[in-house]
Write a protein that holds these residues in place. Structure first.
Motif, PDB file in Angstrom:
ATOM      1  N   UNK A  84       0.841  -1.194   0.000  1.00 43.43           N
ATOM      2  CA  UNK A  84       0.000   0.000   0.000  1.00 43.43           C
ATOM      3  C   UNK A  84       0.879   1.248   0.000  1.00 43.43           C
ATOM      4  N   UNK A  85       1.749   1.361   1.001  1.00 41.44           N
ATOM      5  CA  UNK A  85       2.625   2.523   1.130  1.00 41.44           C
ATOM      6  C   UNK A  85       4.069   2.061   1.067  1.00 41.44           C
ATOM      7  N   UNK A  86       4.888   2.809   0.317  1.00 42.16           N
ATOM      8  CA  UNK A  86       6.274   2.405   0.070  1.00 42.16           C
ATOM      9  C   UNK A  86       7.166   3.632   0.071  1.00 42.16           C
ATOM     10  N   UNK A  87       8.302   3.520   0.728  1.00 36.12           N
ATOM     11  CA  UNK A  87       9.315   4.578   0.689  1.00 36.12           C
ATOM     12  C   UNK A  87      10.673   3.933   0.476  1.00 36.12           C
ATOM     13  N   UNK A  88      11.447   4.515  -0.402  1.00 38.68           N
ATOM     14  CA  UNK A  88      12.815   4.046  -0.608  1.00 38.68           C
ATOM     15  C   UNK A  88      13.767   5.158  -0.185  1.00 38.68           C
ATOM     16  N   UNK A  89      14.962   4.753   0.202  1.00 40.80           N
ATOM     17  CA  UNK A  89      15.972   5.738   0.576  1.00 40.80           C
ATOM     18  C   UNK A  89      17.348   5.134   0.353  1.00 40.80           C
ATOM     19  N   UNK A  90      18.316   5.991   0.245  1.00 40.68           N
ATOM     20  CA  UNK A  90      19.704   5.573   0.083  1.00 40.68           C
ATOM     21  C   UNK A  90      20.576   6.419   0.986  1.00 40.68           C
ATOM     22  N   UNK A  99      25.576  12.034  -6.233  1.00 42.16           N
ATOM     23  CA  UNK A  99      25.248  10.626  -6.030  1.00 42.16           C
ATOM     24  C   UNK A  99      23.739  10.385  -5.974  1.00 42.16           C
ATOM     25  N   UNK A 100      22.995  11.232  -5.302  1.00 40.63           N
ATOM     26  CA  UNK A 100      21.540  11.067  -5.230  1.00 40.63           C
ATOM     27  C   UNK A 100      20.900  11.083  -6.604  1.00 40.63           C
ATOM     28  N   UNK A 101      21.316  12.024  -7.436  1.00 41.35           N
ATOM     29  CA  UNK A 101      20.779  12.105  -8.795  1.00 41.35           C
ATOM     30  C   UNK A 101      21.192  10.888  -9.615  1.00 41.35           C
ATOM     31  N   UNK A 102      22.409  10.409  -9.419  1.00 37.78           N
ATOM     32  CA  UNK A 102      22.880   9.231 -10.165  1.00 37.78           C
ATOM     33  C   UNK A 102      22.083   7.985  -9.783  1.00 37.78           C
ATOM     34  N   UNK A 136      13.767  12.532  -9.826  1.00 37.66           N
ATOM     35  CA  UNK A 136      15.216  12.440  -9.628  1.00 37.66           C
ATOM     36  C   UNK A 136      15.678  13.240  -8.426  1.00 37.66           C
ATOM     37  N   UNK A 137      16.256  12.501  -7.462  1.00 38.32           N
ATOM     38  CA  UNK A 137      16.905  13.128  -6.329  1.00 38.32           C
ATOM     39  C   UNK A 137      15.983  13.729  -5.298  1.00 38.32           C
ATOM     40  N   UNK A 138      14.673  13.588  -5.447  1.00 34.83           N
ATOM     41  CA  UNK A 138      13.755  14.212  -4.514  1.00 34.83           C
ATOM     42  C   UNK A 138      13.359  13.230  -3.428  1.00 34.83           C
ATOM     43  N   UNK A 139      13.811  13.470  -2.228  1.00 31.91           N
ATOM     44  CA  UNK A 139      13.525  12.560  -1.135  1.00 31.91           C
ATOM     45  C   UNK A 139      12.087  12.694  -0.651  1.00 31.91           C
ATOM     46  N   UNK A 140      11.371  13.704  -1.100  1.00 32.02           N
ATOM     47  CA  UNK A 140      10.005  13.880  -0.616  1.00 32.02           C
ATOM     48  C   UNK A 140       8.960  13.696  -1.708  1.00 32.02           C
TER      49      UNK A 140
END
Length: 145
Positions: A84-90, A99-102, A136-140
């Protein structure tokens, strides 16, 4: 090192057997994908999600291998329909400010070349994080259908 994480809450109609199949598929990713150096799959405490998984991967080449590996694709197939709800992070100690954009570009390339995956992702109630399609690169960033 890149620590790729997923946090998720499953749909209330997911059967215990389906849940176990999806969790076992996540564990299998950690066991069989060569670029995964360590991993954990289990209950998520201290947040708004039920479950979580974190995979330690050395670099972007390994990250791409992780994303494209058949074991990862299996988890998409058996797990995403239950989410239902999913969040990914690095999290990374790499000093590259891009690196975030890559990382986001690797995910986007995968979505761009896999219509079935894109369909599975679009069926999620909520998807946020650097891996969210087109974000791309948006954590929110959040995708809602």
């Amino acid at each position: 090192m890149i620590y790729h994480g997923n946090r998720f809450t499953l749909r209330p109609d997911a059967s215990p057997e389906q849940v176990e199949e999806a969790l076992e598929s996540l564990r299998n990713q950690g066991r069989v994908i060569p670029s995964v150096k360590s991993f954990v799959v289990g209950r998520d405490f201290g947040g708004d999600y039920e479950w979580g998984a974190v995979f330690a991967i050395e670099d972007l080449d390994g990250y791409w291998e992780y994303l494209m590996h058949p074991a990862h694709r299996n988890t998409d197939r058996v797990g995403l329909p239950l989410v239902d709800r999913f969040a990914s992070f690095d999290v990374t100690d790499d000093p590259d400010p891009e690196m975030g954009a890559k990382i986001a570009e690797l995910h986007q390339r995968r979505y761009d070349n896999d219509a079935e995956l894109t369909s599975l992702i679009s069926d999620l109630g909520e998807y946020s994080g650097s891996a969210a399609p087109g974000k791309h690169g948006s954590a929110s960033a959040t995708v809602r259908e």
